[in-house]
Design a protein around this motif. Structure first.
Motif, PDB file in Angstrom:
ATOM      1  N   TRP A 281     -50.986 -65.625 -49.952  1.00 26.62           N
ATOM      2  CA  TRP A 281     -49.868 -65.045 -50.078  1.00 26.62           C
ATOM      3  C   TRP A 281     -49.453 -64.489 -50.673  1.00 26.62           C
ATOM      4  CZ3 TRP A 281     -46.753 -66.075 -45.585  1.00 26.62           C
ATOM      5  CH2 TRP A 281     -45.734 -65.758 -44.767  1.00 26.62           C
ATOM      6  N   GLY A 282     -50.273 -63.743 -51.700  1.00 23.77           N
ATOM      7  CA  GLY A 282     -49.934 -62.975 -52.101  1.00 23.77           C
ATOM      8  C   GLY A 282     -51.135 -61.802 -51.878  1.00 23.77           C
ATOM      9  N   LEU A 283     -52.018 -62.145 -51.122  1.00 23.16           N
ATOM     10  CA  LEU A 283     -52.996 -60.831 -50.432  1.00 23.16           C
ATOM     11  C   LEU A 283     -52.272 -60.741 -49.157  1.00 23.16           C
ATOM     12  CD1 LEU A 283     -56.514 -63.350 -50.183  1.00 23.16           C
ATOM     13  CD2 LEU A 283     -55.891 -60.753 -51.120  1.00 23.16           C
ATOM     14  N   ALA A 284     -51.235 -61.539 -48.378  1.00 22.60           N
ATOM     15  CA  ALA A 284     -50.279 -60.590 -47.487  1.00 22.60           C
ATOM     16  C   ALA A 284     -49.033 -59.928 -48.067  1.00 22.60           C
ATOM     17  CB  ALA A 284     -49.530 -62.247 -46.633  1.00 22.60           C
ATOM     18  N   GLN A 285     -48.579 -59.922 -48.685  1.00 20.38           N
ATOM     19  CA  GLN A 285     -47.878 -59.863 -49.759  1.00 20.38           C
ATOM     20  C   GLN A 285     -48.477 -57.758 -50.105  1.00 20.38           C
ATOM     21  OE1 GLN A 285     -46.347 -61.941 -52.941  1.00 20.38           O
ATOM     22  NE2 GLN A 285     -44.244 -61.739 -51.605  1.00 20.38           N
ATOM     23  N   ASP A 286     -49.697 -57.858 -50.544  1.00 19.72           N
ATOM     24  CA  ASP A 286     -50.627 -56.138 -50.756  1.00 19.72           C
ATOM     25  C   ASP A 286     -51.078 -55.785 -49.170  1.00 19.72           C
ATOM     26  OD1 ASP A 286     -50.273 -57.245 -53.154  1.00 19.72           O
ATOM     27  OD2 ASP A 286     -52.492 -57.839 -53.140  1.00 19.72           O
ATOM     28  N   THR A 287     -50.745 -56.316 -48.690  1.00 16.84           N
ATOM     29  CA  THR A 287     -50.952 -55.589 -46.744  1.00 16.84           C
ATOM     30  C   THR A 287     -50.957 -54.470 -46.366  1.00 16.84           C
ATOM     31  OG1 THR A 287     -52.361 -58.177 -45.867  1.00 16.84           O
ATOM     32  CG2 THR A 287     -51.510 -56.179 -44.539  1.00 16.84           C
ATOM     33  N   PRO A 288     -49.398 -54.351 -46.371  1.00 17.10           N
ATOM     34  CA  PRO A 288     -48.630 -53.246 -45.680  1.00 17.10           C
ATOM     35  C   PRO A 288     -48.753 -51.918 -46.522  1.00 17.10           C
ATOM     36  CG  PRO A 288     -46.656 -54.790 -46.139  1.00 17.10           C
ATOM     37  CD  PRO A 288     -48.098 -55.058 -46.661  1.00 17.10           C
ATOM     38  N   ASP A 289     -48.888 -51.916 -47.553  1.00 15.65           N
ATOM     39  CA  ASP A 289     -49.655 -50.895 -48.146  1.00 15.65           C
ATOM     40  C   ASP A 289     -51.023 -50.361 -47.820  1.00 15.65           C
ATOM     41  OD1 ASP A 289     -47.183 -50.782 -50.017  1.00 15.65           O
ATOM     42  OD2 ASP A 289     -48.012 -51.702 -51.654  1.00 15.65           O
ATOM     43  N   ALA A 290     -51.947 -51.329 -47.124  1.00 13.52           N
ATOM     44  CA  ALA A 290     -53.197 -51.103 -46.772  1.00 13.52           C
ATOM     45  C   ALA A 290     -53.817 -50.836 -45.700  1.00 13.52           C
ATOM     46  CB  ALA A 290     -54.274 -52.418 -47.180  1.00 13.52           C
ATOM     47  N   LEU A 291     -52.320 -51.126 -44.891  1.00 15.02           N
ATOM     48  CA  LEU A 291     -52.711 -50.181 -44.225  1.00 15.02           C
ATOM     49  C   LEU A 291     -52.376 -48.561 -43.730  1.00 15.02           C
ATOM     50  CD1 LEU A 291     -50.847 -53.169 -41.856  1.00 15.02           C
ATOM     51  CD2 LEU A 291     -53.217 -52.552 -41.551  1.00 15.02           C
ATOM     52  N   ARG A 292     -52.813 -48.077 -42.488  1.00 10.48           N
ATOM     53  CA  ARG A 292     -53.176 -46.625 -42.712  1.00 10.48           C
ATOM     54  C   ARG A 292     -51.706 -46.328 -41.482  1.00 10.48           C
ATOM     55  NH1 ARG A 292     -58.733 -47.006 -42.497  1.00 10.48           N
ATOM     56  NH2 ARG A 292     -58.313 -46.311 -40.003  1.00 10.48           N
ATOM     57  N   ASP A 293     -51.398 -47.194 -40.341  1.00 10.56           N
ATOM     58  CA  ASP A 293     -51.064 -47.325 -39.864  1.00 10.56           C
ATOM     59  C   ASP A 293     -49.279 -47.555 -40.214  1.00 10.56           C
ATOM     60  OD1 ASP A 293     -48.882 -47.414 -37.529  1.00 10.56           O
ATOM     61  OD2 ASP A 293     -50.201 -48.192 -36.109  1.00 10.56           O
ATOM     62  N   ALA A 294     -48.566 -46.600 -39.947  1.00  8.86           N
ATOM     63  CA  ALA A 294     -47.329 -46.729 -41.395  1.00  8.86           C
ATOM     64  C   ALA A 294     -45.920 -47.738 -40.172  1.00  8.86           C
ATOM     65  CB  ALA A 294     -46.283 -45.307 -41.411  1.00  8.86           C
ATOM     66  N   ASP A 295     -45.861 -47.597 -38.628  1.00  8.04           N
ATOM     67  CA  ASP A 295     -45.556 -47.662 -38.241  1.00  8.04           C
ATOM     68  C   ASP A 295     -46.114 -49.450 -37.880  1.00  8.04           C
ATOM     69  OD1 ASP A 295     -43.533 -46.343 -37.467  1.00  8.04           O
ATOM     70  OD2 ASP A 295     -44.393 -46.027 -35.481  1.00  8.04           O
ATOM     71  N   ARG A 296     -47.452 -50.172 -37.890  1.00 10.03           N
ATOM     72  CA  ARG A 296     -47.697 -51.244 -37.553  1.00 10.03           C
ATOM     73  C   ARG A 296     -47.895 -51.688 -39.601  1.00 10.03           C
ATOM     74  NH1 ARG A 296     -52.940 -53.018 -33.921  1.00 10.03           N
ATOM     75  NH2 ARG A 296     -50.568 -52.971 -32.667  1.00 10.03           N
ATOM     76  N   ALA A 297     -47.514 -51.261 -40.617  1.00  6.23           N
ATOM     77  CA  ALA A 297     -47.555 -51.685 -41.962  1.00  6.23           C
ATOM     78  C   ALA A 297     -45.863 -52.189 -42.100  1.00  6.23           C
ATOM     79  CB  ALA A 297     -47.756 -50.645 -42.972  1.00  6.23           C
ATOM     80  N   ARG A 298     -44.763 -51.579 -41.404  1.00 13.45           N
ATOM     81  CA  ARG A 298     -43.651 -51.773 -41.293  1.00 13.45           C
ATOM     82  C   ARG A 298     -43.156 -53.076 -40.564  1.00 13.45           C
ATOM     83  NH1 ARG A 298     -42.416 -46.245 -41.751  1.00 13.45           N
ATOM     84  NH2 ARG A 298     -42.696 -46.100 -39.212  1.00 13.45           N
ATOM     85  N   ARG A 299     -43.676 -53.216 -39.419  1.00 15.25           N
ATOM     86  CA  ARG A 299     -43.739 -54.014 -38.653  1.00 15.25           C
ATOM     87  C   ARG A 299     -43.890 -55.408 -39.310  1.00 15.25           C
ATOM     88  NH1 ARG A 299     -46.416 -55.679 -32.242  1.00 15.25           N
ATOM     89  NH2 ARG A 299     -44.232 -56.861 -31.537  1.00 15.25           N
ATOM     90  N   PHE A 300     -45.282 -55.287 -40.201  1.00 23.18           N
ATOM     91  CA  PHE A 300     -45.503 -56.554 -40.071  1.00 23.18           C
ATOM     92  C   PHE A 300     -45.347 -56.925 -42.002  1.00 23.18           C
ATOM     93  CE2 PHE A 300     -48.350 -58.459 -43.510  1.00 23.18           C
ATOM     94  CZ  PHE A 300     -49.264 -59.487 -43.360  1.00 23.18           C
ATOM     95  N   ASP A 301     -44.810 -55.693 -42.453  1.00 20.65           N
ATOM     96  CA  ASP A 301     -43.840 -55.964 -44.156  1.00 20.65           C
ATOM     97  C   ASP A 301     -42.460 -56.912 -43.124  1.00 20.65           C
ATOM     98  OD1 ASP A 301     -42.877 -55.405 -46.784  1.00 20.65           O
ATOM     99  OD2 ASP A 301     -41.218 -54.329 -46.375  1.00 20.65           O
ATOM    100  N   ARG A 302     -41.898 -56.635 -42.218  1.00 22.38           N
ATOM    101  CA  ARG A 302     -40.754 -57.139 -41.322  1.00 22.38           C
ATOM    102  C   ARG A 302     -41.216 -58.983 -41.930  1.00 22.38           C
ATOM    103  NH1 ARG A 302     -40.080 -53.035 -38.479  1.00 22.38           N
ATOM    104  NH2 ARG A 302     -40.701 -53.777 -36.655  1.00 22.38           N
ATOM    105  N   ILE A 303     -41.980 -58.823 -40.686  1.00 24.07           N
ATOM    106  CA  ILE A 303     -42.526 -60.245 -40.715  1.00 24.07           C
ATOM    107  C   ILE A 303     -42.898 -61.116 -41.792  1.00 24.07           C
ATOM    108  CG2 ILE A 303     -44.026 -61.573 -39.775  1.00 24.07           C
ATOM    109  CD1 ILE A 303     -44.273 -59.455 -37.157  1.00 24.07           C
TER     110      ILE A 303
END
Length: 445
Positions: A281-303
Motif C-alpha cells: 500500500w505504501g507503493l500505491a501511495q507513492d504512485t500519483p507523484d510518479a505519474l506525468r499525466d496530472a489527470d490520471r494522477a488525480r484519478r488514481f489518488d481519488r481511488i
C-alpha cells in the motif's frame, strides 16, 4: 470532398522491428543482419544498418559476406512469434515445443505435430528451402565477429544455438532466448534486458530467484528455475536459467494450483498488518507523484483515498506473491507446479494476490473486459448467495473484498506507470478500463 486521414505510425516498435534490433544486439558490428525479400510484402523493405546496405543479394546478404547464422521467422514477418535457427532437424523440433499451461489442446497438438514432422527425412531441408520469412546473420569474408552465442557458450561450457522470441509490443518487452546444443538438447532459457526498464526486470527476477533458493525451505508442490548465471554483456543485462520443463506426457492439467500458491505465499514467512501499513500500500501511495499525466494522477489518488478509507484498517496476513501467476507462466508436471517469470515477485502483500491475478487474467483472456468486470463484481457481491466462494487455503482468512480491492489498486499502479512511455501505448486502453472498474467499485458502490 473528403480528405483521407493521414496515417500516423505507431509510437512504439513493431514486433518485427524489435526482432531485428535484438538480432543486431546479439550479433554486433561487423556482423550484418540481412532480411530475405518477401515477395508478398513490399512495405517492410530491407532492415539493414543504412542506405549503403540496401544493395544486397537476393538472399539478403551483402556481397563479400559469409552467413554465420540463419533463422526462419514463424509464422511470418507480419506477426513474428519466434525466430528458429536453421540448424538441424532436432534443433528445430525442440525449439518448436512449448509447455505453457495456457496452451489449448489444439495448440498443443499443432506444436507436437510440427515438432514431430520436422524430424521426418527430407522435411527439415525442405522447410529451410521454401520458408519465405528468414533472417541471415553474416560477417565479411576473412573476419570473425563476437556474438552472444559465443558469450553463452563460455558460460555454459559448450557450443549453443539460440531460438529468439520478443513478444508483442509492451513496456516490459524483452528478448527471451531458448538455448540449445547443436544436437538439439535444451540447456537454458535466457532473459535479456536491452533498455533500462527491462534491465531492472531482469535484475529483479535474478534477485527473486536467488532469494527463493537461499531461503532453503523445501517445497512440496512448487518448482521454480535455478539461476545458472546473472551478469552483463556489452551493456545488456543477462539472466541464464536452468530449463524447467514438464515430464513428457504428464504436464497437461487444468486445475488452479491453490496449494502451490499457498506454498509460495508462506515461503519467506508471514506477518500481519493493516492494509494501510502494508508495504504494497505504501507503493500505491507513492504512485500519483510518479505519474506525468496530472489527470490520471488525480484519478488514481481519488481511488486510492476511497479504497483506503474502506479497507485501510482491515487486518491482513501478508506474505509473498509471484506477481504474474497466470496459466501461461506455469505448467503442471504430475503433482508438481512448474512456475517461471519471477520479474514481478514481491513480499509484504496480502495472501490471495496470486489467486486474484490468476483468475482476473485468465478471465480477461477468455471473456474479455466485459466478462472480467462481471467476474470481479461477483467476487464482491454483497449478497452472499451471489458471491463466489473464497479459496481459504490461499486467502488464509483474509477478507476477500479487501484483498480484491487492494490487488486491483496494485494492478492499476503497475498499468498506469507502464502505460506512460511510448512502449506502453498498447496498455493504455486496458489501463483506462481498469481505472473505470475501480471507479465503479470504490467510488460509486
Amino acid at each position: 470532398m473528403t480528405t483521407e486521414p493521414v496515417h500516423q505510425p505507431p509510437t512504439y516498435q513493431s514486433t518485427w522491428d524489435a526482432l531485428i534490433e535484438t538480432m543486431r544486439l546479439l550479433w554486433p558490428t561487423p556482423a550484418t543482419i540481412g532480411v530475405a525479400p518477401d515477395p508478398h510484402d513490399q512495405g517492410h523493405g530491407d532492415q539493414g544498418h543504412g542506405e549503403g546496405e540496401r544493395a544486397r543479394t537476393a538472399a539478403g546478404v551483402p556481397g563479400g559476406h559469409r552467413v554465420v547464422r540463419e533463422f526462419l521467422v514463424l509464422p511470418d514477418r507480419r506477426h513474428p512469434r519466434v525466430a528458429l535457427p536453421v540448424s538441424t532437424a532436432r534443433v528445430t523440433a525442440e525449439a518448436l515445443r512449448k509447455h505453457s499451461q495456457a496452451l489449448s489442446l489444439g495448440e498443443r497438438a499443432v506444436r507436437t505435430a510440427l515438432s514431430g514432422l520436422v524430424r521426418l527425412p527430407g522435411v527439415h531441408p525442405g522447410l529451410a528451402r521454401v520458408a519465405p520469412h528468414r533472417i541471415r546473420v553474416s560477417v565479411p569474408q576473412g573476419r570473425s565477429a563476437e556474438s552472444f552465442e559465443d558469450h553463452l557458450a563460455g558460460i555454459l561450457g559448450h557450443e549453443v544455438v539460440v531460438a529468439i522470441g520478443v513478444g508483442q509490443p509492451r513496456a516490459n518487452r524483452k528478448p527471451v532466448l531458448h538455448a540449445l546444443t547443436p544436437e538439439g538438447d535444451t540447456v537454458a532459457y535466457v532473459k535479456v534486458g536491452t533498455k533500462e526498464p527491462t534491465k531492472v526486470l531482469v535484475r529483479d527476477e535474478a534477485a527473486a530467484l536467488g532469494s527463493f533458493w537461499s531461503a532453503d525451505r523445501p517445497t512440496t508442490t512448487l518448482r521454480v528455475p535455478r539461476v545458472l548465471h546473472h551478469g552483463r554483456w556489452r551493456g545488456l543485462e543477462v539472466l541464464v536459467l536452468a530449463p524447467l520443463r514438464p515430464e513428457s506426457g504428464h504436464w497437461r492439467r487444468r486445475t488452479v494450483p491453490l496449494s502451490a500458491m499457498r506454498e509460495l505465499a508462506g515461503h519467506f514467512g508471514t506477518t500481519e498488518s493493516t492494509l494501510a501499513q502494508s508495504p504494497v500500500w505504501g507503493l500505491a501511495q507513492d504512485t500519483p507523484d510518479a505519474l506525468r499525466d496530472a489527470d490520471r494522477a488525480r484519478r488514481f489518488d481519488r481511488i486510492l483515498a476511497e479504497a483506503g478509507a474502506r479497507h485501510g484498517d482491515t487486518k491482513l496476513m501478508l506474505g509473498a506473491w509471484h506477481g504474474d501467476w497466470t496459466p501461461w507462466n506455469m505448467a503442471w508436471s504430475g503433482d508438481h507446479v512448474l512456475l517461471w517469470d519471477f520479474e514481478r515477485f514481491a513480499t509484504g502483500v496480502p495472501f490471495g494476490y496470486d489467486l486474484t491475478h490468476y483468475r482476473l487474467q485468465a478471465t480477461l483472456r477468455d471473456a474479455g473486459e466485459e466478462g472480467a468486470g462481471r467476474h470481479v463484481r461477483r467476487q464482491l457481491a454483497t449478497d452472499p448467495a451471489h458471491r463466489v466462494p473464497t479459496d481459504d487455503i490461499v486467502f488464509s482468512g483474509n477478507d476477500p473484498e479487501a484483498v480484491w480491492i487492494a490487488y486491483l489498486v496494485e494492478l492499476a499502479r503497475r498499468y498506469t506507470l507502464a502505460s506512460e512511455p511510448a512502449e506502453g501505448a498498447p496498455l493504455r486502453a486496458r489501463t483506462t478500463w481498469l481505472l473505470d472498474l475501480l471507479d465503479d467499485l470504490v467510488l460509486r458502490r
